[in-house]
Design an enzyme around this catalytic site. Structure first.
Site, PDB file in Angstrom:
ATOM      1  CE1 TYR A 201      -3.078   3.059   0.861  1.00 19.17           C
ATOM      2  CE2 TYR A 201      -2.461   2.821   3.174  1.00 19.17           C
ATOM      3  CZ  TYR A 201      -3.121   3.507   2.172  1.00 19.17           C
ATOM      4  OH  TYR A 201      -3.825   4.641   2.475  1.00 19.17           O
TER       5      TYR A 201
ATOM      6  CE  LYS B  49      -0.888  -3.521   6.155  1.00 21.67           C
ATOM      7  NZ  LYS B  49      -1.371  -2.411   5.362  1.00 21.67           N
TER       8      LYS B  49
ATOM      9  CB  SER C   3       4.635   1.928  13.538  1.00 26.99           C
ATOM     10  OG  SER C   3       3.385   2.051  14.161  1.00 26.99           O
TER      11      SER C   3
ATOM     12  CE1 TYR D 283       3.898  -3.626  12.394  1.00 26.43           C
ATOM     13  CE2 TYR D 283       2.763  -1.969  13.722  1.00 26.43           C
ATOM     14  CZ  TYR D 283       3.424  -2.332  12.564  1.00 26.43           C
ATOM     15  OH  TYR D 283       3.637  -1.395  11.580  1.00 26.43           O
TER      16      TYR D 283
ATOM     17  CE  LYS E 286       7.100  -2.044  11.260  1.00 26.16           C
ATOM     18  NZ  LYS E 286       7.764  -2.015   9.967  1.00 26.16           N
TER      19      LYS E 286
ATOM     20  CG  PHE F 154       1.185   9.523  13.927  1.00 21.56           C
ATOM     21  CD1 PHE F 154       2.566   9.736  13.829  1.00 21.56           C
ATOM     22  CD2 PHE F 154       0.636   9.553  15.187  1.00 21.56           C
ATOM     23  CE1 PHE F 154       3.355   9.983  14.956  1.00 21.56           C
ATOM     24  CE2 PHE F 154       1.403   9.803  16.329  1.00 21.56           C
ATOM     25  CZ  PHE F 154       2.762  10.014  16.204  1.00 21.56           C
TER      26      PHE F 154
ATOM     27  CG  ASN G 299      -5.583  -0.697   9.635  1.00 20.07           C
ATOM     28  OD1 ASN G 299      -4.928  -1.412   8.896  1.00 20.07           O
ATOM     29  ND2 ASN G 299      -5.179  -0.372  10.837  1.00 20.07           N
ATOM     30  CG  LEU G 300     -12.037   3.840  11.134  1.00 26.37           C
ATOM     31  CD1 LEU G 300     -13.199   3.088  11.775  1.00 26.37           C
ATOM     32  CD2 LEU G 300     -11.783   5.150  11.886  1.00 26.37           C
TER      33      LEU G 300
ATOM     34  CB  ILE H 173     -18.022   2.306  16.876  1.00 23.00           C
ATOM     35  CG1 ILE H 173     -18.496   2.914  15.555  1.00 23.00           C
ATOM     36  CG2 ILE H 173     -17.241   3.315  17.712  1.00 23.00           C
ATOM     37  CD1 ILE H 173     -19.306   4.198  15.707  1.00 23.00           C
TER      38      ILE H 173
ATOM     39  NE  ARG I 297      -5.478   4.804  17.039  1.00 21.16           N
ATOM     40  CZ  ARG I 297      -6.056   4.701  18.240  1.00 21.16           C
ATOM     41  NH1 ARG I 297      -6.487   5.794  18.869  1.00 21.16           N
ATOM     42  NH2 ARG I 297      -6.194   3.527  18.822  1.00 21.16           N
TER      43      ARG I 297
ATOM     44  NE  ARG J  21      -8.402  -2.499  17.373  1.00 16.21           N
ATOM     45  CZ  ARG J  21      -8.122  -1.973  16.185  1.00 16.21           C
ATOM     46  NH1 ARG J  21      -8.448  -2.620  15.072  1.00 16.21           N
ATOM     47  NH2 ARG J  21      -7.539  -0.801  16.086  1.00 16.21           N
TER      48      ARG J  21
HETATM   49  P1  NAD Z   1       1.603  -3.746   2.977  1.00 13.39           P
HETATM   50  O1  NAD Z   1       1.376  -5.093   3.586  1.00 13.39           O
HETATM   51  O2  NAD Z   1       0.613  -3.234   2.008  1.00 13.39           O
HETATM   52  O3  NAD Z   1       3.045  -3.717   2.286  1.00 13.39           O
HETATM   53  C1  NAD Z   1       4.130  -4.498   2.753  1.00 13.39           C
HETATM   54  C2  NAD Z   1       4.774  -5.157   1.542  1.00 13.39           C
HETATM   55  O4  NAD Z   1       5.869  -5.945   1.996  1.00 13.39           O
HETATM   56  C3  NAD Z   1       3.816  -6.089   0.797  1.00 13.39           C
HETATM   57  O5  NAD Z   1       3.907  -5.855  -0.595  1.00 13.39           O
HETATM   58  C4  NAD Z   1       4.324  -7.479   1.171  1.00 13.39           C
HETATM   59  O6  NAD Z   1       4.067  -8.420   0.135  1.00 13.39           O
HETATM   60  C5  NAD Z   1       5.800  -7.223   1.384  1.00 13.39           C
HETATM   61  N1  NAD Z   1       6.443  -8.174   2.304  1.00 13.39           N
HETATM   62  C6  NAD Z   1       5.993  -8.608   3.503  1.00 13.39           C
HETATM   63  N2  NAD Z   1       6.877  -9.467   4.040  1.00 13.39           N
HETATM   64  C7  NAD Z   1       7.901  -9.572   3.159  1.00 13.39           C
HETATM   65  C8  NAD Z   1       9.122 -10.294   3.143  1.00 13.39           C
HETATM   66  N3  NAD Z   1       9.457 -11.118   4.164  1.00 13.39           N
HETATM   67  N4  NAD Z   1       9.949 -10.154   2.103  1.00 13.39           N
HETATM   68  C9  NAD Z   1       9.619  -9.337   1.058  1.00 13.39           C
HETATM   69  N5  NAD Z   1       8.474  -8.651   1.008  1.00 13.39           N
HETATM   70  C10 NAD Z   1       7.628  -8.760   2.037  1.00 13.39           C
HETATM   71  O7  NAD Z   1       1.808  -2.724   4.199  1.00 13.39           O
HETATM   72  P2  NAD Z   1       1.893  -1.133   4.172  1.00 13.39           P
HETATM   73  O8  NAD Z   1       0.682  -0.609   4.838  1.00 13.39           O
HETATM   74  O9  NAD Z   1       2.269  -0.650   2.837  1.00 13.39           O
HETATM   75  O10 NAD Z   1       3.091  -0.946   5.210  1.00 13.39           O
HETATM   76  C11 NAD Z   1       4.438  -0.807   4.768  1.00 13.39           C
HETATM   77  C12 NAD Z   1       5.329  -0.712   5.988  1.00 13.39           C
HETATM   78  O11 NAD Z   1       4.896   0.385   6.792  1.00 13.39           O
HETATM   79  C13 NAD Z   1       5.299  -1.941   6.886  1.00 13.39           C
HETATM   80  O12 NAD Z   1       6.609  -2.190   7.354  1.00 13.39           O
HETATM   81  C14 NAD Z   1       4.403  -1.512   8.023  1.00 13.39           C
HETATM   82  O13 NAD Z   1       4.711  -2.183   9.224  1.00 13.39           O
HETATM   83  C15 NAD Z   1       4.706  -0.026   8.126  1.00 13.39           C
HETATM   84  N6  NAD Z   1       3.618   0.750   8.708  1.00 13.39           N
HETATM   85  C16 NAD Z   1       2.366   0.664   8.176  1.00 13.39           C
HETATM   86  C17 NAD Z   1       1.319   1.371   8.760  1.00 13.39           C
HETATM   87  C18 NAD Z   1      -0.092   1.260   8.218  1.00 13.39           C
HETATM   88  O14 NAD Z   1      -1.027   1.566   8.935  1.00 13.39           O
HETATM   89  N7  NAD Z   1      -0.295   0.863   6.971  1.00 13.39           N
HETATM   90  C19 NAD Z   1       1.558   2.192   9.873  1.00 13.39           C
HETATM   91  C20 NAD Z   1       2.860   2.265  10.367  1.00 13.39           C
HETATM   92  C21 NAD Z   1       3.892   1.544   9.787  1.00 13.39           C
HETATM   93  N1  UDP Z   2     -11.723   1.136  14.837  1.00 16.81           N
HETATM   94  C1  UDP Z   2     -13.073   0.839  14.973  1.00 16.81           C
HETATM   95  N2  UDP Z   2     -13.588  -0.149  14.180  1.00 16.81           N
HETATM   96  C2  UDP Z   2     -12.847  -0.844  13.276  1.00 16.81           C
HETATM   97  C3  UDP Z   2     -11.474  -0.532  13.148  1.00 16.81           C
HETATM   98  C4  UDP Z   2     -10.941   0.458  13.958  1.00 16.81           C
HETATM   99  O1  UDP Z   2     -13.765   1.454  15.779  1.00 16.81           O
HETATM  100  O2  UDP Z   2     -13.395  -1.753  12.607  1.00 16.81           O
HETATM  101  C5  UDP Z   2     -11.142   2.221  15.654  1.00 16.81           C
HETATM  102  C6  UDP Z   2     -10.014   1.798  16.566  1.00 16.81           C
HETATM  103  O3  UDP Z   2     -10.513   1.357  17.816  1.00 16.81           O
HETATM  104  C7  UDP Z   2      -9.182   3.082  16.668  1.00 16.81           C
HETATM  105  C8  UDP Z   2      -9.369   3.741  15.290  1.00 16.81           C
HETATM  106  O4  UDP Z   2     -10.564   3.158  14.747  1.00 16.81           O
HETATM  107  O5  UDP Z   2      -9.741   3.945  17.640  1.00 16.81           O
HETATM  108  C9  UDP Z   2      -8.204   3.485  14.319  1.00 16.81           C
HETATM  109  O6  UDP Z   2      -7.969   2.081  14.277  1.00 16.81           O
HETATM  110  P1  UDP Z   2      -6.981   1.439  13.223  1.00 16.81           P
HETATM  111  O7  UDP Z   2      -6.990  -0.045  13.441  1.00 16.81           O
HETATM  112  O8  UDP Z   2      -7.323   1.931  11.853  1.00 16.81           O
HETATM  113  O9  UDP Z   2      -5.581   2.066  13.605  1.00 16.81           O
HETATM  114  P2  UDP Z   2      -4.686   1.886  14.931  1.00 16.81           P
HETATM  115  O10 UDP Z   2      -5.522   1.316  16.011  1.00 16.81           O
HETATM  116  O11 UDP Z   2      -3.595   0.983  14.495  1.00 16.81           O
HETATM  117  O12 UDP Z   2      -4.217   3.249  15.265  1.00 16.81           O
END
Ligand code: NAD
Ligand code: UDP
Length: 336
Positions: A11, A84, A124, A148, A152, A177, A198-199, A216, A230, A291
């Site tokens: 993503y 993640k 993160s 998780y 990180k 964030f 995720n929300l 919720i 958030r 949750r």
């Molecule tokens: P995502 O799952 O969409 O992307 C991660 C990518 O890494 C995927 O394409 C997956 O196929 C690849 N991958 C996973 N394990 C692998 C491995 N062992 N070897 C090679 N490729 C591998 O996730 P994202 O939301 O794009 O997140 C990217 C990074 O950002 C992650 O490290 C995640 O922990 C971090 N992050 C994400 C969020 C979020 O909410 N999306 C928030 C904070 C940090």
């Molecule tokens: N949340 C919710 N319903 C859902 C998913 C998330 O109410 O189906 C709430 C969750 O409790 C938090 C906010 O939405 O207050 C963001 O949650 P998310 O999982 O997207 O992010 P994170 O908790 O990792 O910050």
């Protein structure tokens, strides 16, 4: 710069590829596709009209890393590849440490072998844990409440020690964030393979009719409307932060964490209302118990990123909801 992007088909990675290519960087993706589809890269190629090489491989496998390093000879690496899902990390801690910590360790060793000394790391806001004060700044204590979050933080520590032992190396630790939203083309976006955790993707799937209602998770938090708050950040702003972090890395050494958020937070109910406005439909909701492990409120102090990297968020909440809706309604089944 020549930039190797691990997890580039994911993503955040896919949005970052477009920003990198738009700025003239040469990019190569290393991804195992465990949580993404190769179709993403076709769309990135079409949208950018550019050249993008890719290697299928796992960051835990030395041969795959060496092949990518030798073929591409990167100047820098952006390391997105990782797992993640907070809930899953509690059920499979070893799997999470293996990929998120072990994968980072192997990657650094492979970089050392080819003399690549610059890395931007996907960290993160979960590294902070229960707030001692808000907004969190980068000096806030780090006490993650999930496996998780601990993976990180551990990876951050590995990167920090690596940079300390090698004074010419740079590790930029971006503490994201809550990334939401999609590219303005509506051709790439978030495509959860299972029920969304995720929300925002959950709300989007309710809006498109794939789910009956949003649960919720608690309305008895100590927040203005009782639901969790958030700091949501548009994924295109987040992608831009990586390109700017590369520029920063070109002229700085050592390891340094940066919060990547907006400095504004919204509650679950506010997010639902904003999404209803964007899609023109009502989102049915049901309040359920909290949750496990959720924190009432999170908020970034992103002033360091502004002062030192020159980055700040520019997209509004309306941009986040409208682009999510455009992506979800154009691609109801994601990349399938
Ligand atoms: P995502 O799952 O969409 O992307 C991660 C990518 O890494 C995927 O394409 C997956 O196929 C690849 N991958 C996973 N394990 C692998 C491995 N062992 N070897 C090679 N490729 C591998 O996730 P994202 O939301 O794009 O997140 C990217 C990074 O950002 C992650 O490290 C995640 O922990 C971090 N992050 C994400 C969020 C979020 O909410 N999306 C928030 C904070 C940090
Ligand atoms: N949340 C919710 N319903 C859902 C998913 C998330 O109410 O189906 C709430 C969750 O409790 C938090 C906010 O939405 O207050 C963001 O949650 P998310 O999982 O997207 O992010 P994170 O908790 O990792 O910050």
């Amino acid at each position: 710069m020549r930039v190797l992007v691990t997890g580039g088909a994911g993503y955040i990675g896919s949005h970052t590829l477009l920003e990198l290519m738009g700025q003239g960087h040469e990019v190569c993706v290393l991804d195992s596709y465990i949580n993404s589809s190769k179709e993403v890269l076709n769309r990135v190629r079409t949208l950018s009209n550019g050249h993008l090489t890719d290697h299928e491989g796992d960051v835990r496998h030395t041969a795959a890393l060496d092949r990518a390093m030798d073929d591409f000879a990167p100047d820098a690496v952006i390391h997105f590849a990782g797992l993640k899902a907070v809930g899953e990390s509690e059920e499979d801690p070893l799997g999470y440490y293996d990929v998120n910590v072990g994968g980072t360790l192997g990657l650094l060793k492979a970089m050392d072998r080819v003399g690549c000394g610059k890395i931007i790391f996907s960290s993160s806001a979960t590294v902070y844990g229960e707030p001692v004060y808000l907004p969190y700044d980068e000096a806030h204590p780090t006490q993650p409440t999930s496996v998780y979050g601990r993976t990180k933080l551990m990876a951050e520590n590995v990167l920090t020690d690596w940079a300390k032992a090698n004074p010419q190396k740079t590790a930029v630790l971006l503490r994201y964030f809550n990334p939401v939203g999609s590219h303005p083309s509506a051709q790439i976006g978030e495509d959860p393979s299972d029920i969304p955790n995720n929300l925002m993707p959950f709300i989007a799937q309710v809006a498109v009719g794939k789910r009956s209602h949003l649960s919720i998770f608690g309305d008895d938090y100590d927040t203005p409307d009782g639901t969790g708050q958030r700091d949501y950040i548009h994924v295109v702003d987040l992608a831009r932060a990586h390109v700017m972090a590369l520029d920063y890395a070109a002229s700085h050494q050592g390891a340094r964490p940066f919060n990547i958020g907006t400095g504004q937070n919204y509650s679950v109910k506010e997010m639902v209302s904003a999404f209803e406005k964007a899609c023109g439909k009502q989102i049915p909701t049901k309040v359920t118990p909290r949750r496990a492990g959720d924190i009432a409120s999170m908020l970034a102090d992103a002033s360091r990123a502004k002062a030192e990297i020159g980055w700040s968020a520019t997209h509004t909440l309306d941009d986040m909801t409208a682009s999510t809706w455009a992506w979800q309604s154009t691609n109801p089944n994601g990349y399938d």
